[in-house]
Scaffold this active site. Structure first.
Site, PDB file in Angstrom:
ATOM      1  N   HIS A 127       0.914  -1.272   0.105  1.00  0.00           N
ATOM      2  CA  HIS A 127       0.016  -0.066   0.015  1.00  0.00           C
ATOM      3  C   HIS A 127       1.025   1.176  -0.055  1.00  0.00           C
ATOM      4  O   HIS A 127       0.718   2.288  -0.863  1.00  0.00           O
ATOM      5  CB  HIS A 127      -1.031   0.104   1.125  1.00  0.00           C
ATOM      6  CG  HIS A 127      -2.229  -0.798   1.146  1.00  0.00           C
ATOM      7  ND1 HIS A 127      -2.131  -2.240   1.297  1.00  0.00           N
ATOM      8  CD2 HIS A 127      -3.452  -0.461   0.532  1.00  0.00           C
ATOM      9  CE1 HIS A 127      -3.411  -2.574   1.292  1.00  0.00           C
ATOM     10  NE2 HIS A 127      -4.020  -1.633   0.664  1.00  0.00           N
ATOM     11  N   ASP A 128       1.571   1.169   0.947  1.00  0.00           N
ATOM     12  CA  ASP A 128       2.608   2.730   1.130  1.00  0.00           C
ATOM     13  C   ASP A 128       3.621   2.181   2.128  1.00  0.00           C
ATOM     14  O   ASP A 128       3.467   1.448   3.020  1.00  0.00           O
ATOM     15  CB  ASP A 128       2.102   3.760   1.422  1.00  0.00           C
ATOM     16  CG  ASP A 128       2.572   5.190   1.227  1.00  0.00           C
ATOM     17  OD1 ASP A 128       3.734   4.818   0.787  1.00  0.00           O
ATOM     18  OD2 ASP A 128       2.259   6.034   1.525  1.00  0.00           O
TER      19      ASP A 128
END
Length: 243
Positions: A127-128
């Protein structure tokens, strides 16, 4: 989505770094609840839209988000159906190569939990690169454990002659599941760790917060019984979803 964002300011409030102590427990909880539903809706729209184009092109990809997050009493089933296509990829290329879960023994369960930690760490980084998302991934695995342990302590086969009592036990367990899922997703995608601490502090700081918590548990319990009834209705129609 436009209507929700126009009349429901939960995302704008969360992104403005507010002083969470200014809100009542009911406001904090409802803010969190609607934040998660905006998250559900904003992901549902592109996934369904692009699946439509795949179907038009003759490709039938897995259906993501089979159920709304308000119709999911199980933590494990929730993640199985939330991003179903990605879930299948993770199982095929990470979870199974790492050993998966070969049998229903304590040793195999522990190994499976370790595998889940690696999988959700990967998902968080996918996702990050964010501390909140890493905490989210680890919380998800941690919050799966009560459901797994409860499955060993209260096997369904031992309650076949007491279905009502078993349904009540499952109902209270599902209340805990819902609260834990909300907390994990709020950390990763809404208010972060500090925001969650403020929400919990706001709920437990006075009698009104505790009253609200008891009321929320009661409402969730009733809603979960409706979820169970929906699944029984589906089973009578020959519909058996694993989520």
């Amino acid at each position: 989505m436009e209507i929700v964002l126009h009349f429901d300011y939960c995302v704008a409030i969360s992104k403005a770094n507010p002083n969470w102590t200014d809100y009542t427990p009911a406001q904090l909880s409802l803010l969190s609840y609607f934040n998660l539903h905006v998250l559900w809706l904003k992901l549902l729209i592109p996934w369904r839209f692009h699946r439509l184009w795949s179907l038009i092109d003759g490709i039938d990809p897995p259906e993501n988000m089979i159920r709304c997050l308000s119709d999911q009493p199980s933590t494990i089933a929730f993640w199985r159906g939330w991003h179903k296509s990605y879930n299948r990829w993770l199982i095929r290329y990470i979870y199974i190569p790492m050993g998966g879960m070969s049998s229903k023994t304590w040793l195999s369960t522990i190994r499976s939990i370790v595998n889940y930690v690696f999988v959700f760490t990967f998902v968080a980084l996918w996702h990050d690169i964010s501390l909140n998302l890493l905490v989210w991934g680890w919380l998800v695995v941690f919050f799966m454990m009560p459901e797994v342990i409860a499955g060993y302590l209260f096997p369904q086969r031992k309650w076949e002659d007491r279905p009502t009592a078993y349904r009540v036990i499952c109902g209270f367990g599902a209340v805990g599941n819902l609260m834990m899922m909300m907390m994990a997703n709020l950390v990763g995608f809404a208010v972060g760790v500090d925001g969650l601490k403020s929400i919990i502090h706001g709920i437990f700081r006075d009698l009104s917060g505790m009253t609200f918590l008891v009321s929320a548990i009661f409402v969730l319990f009733v809603g979960i019984q409706v979820m169970f009834e929906v699944r029984q209705s589906e089973a009578r129609k020959g519909i058996f979803l694993r989520c």
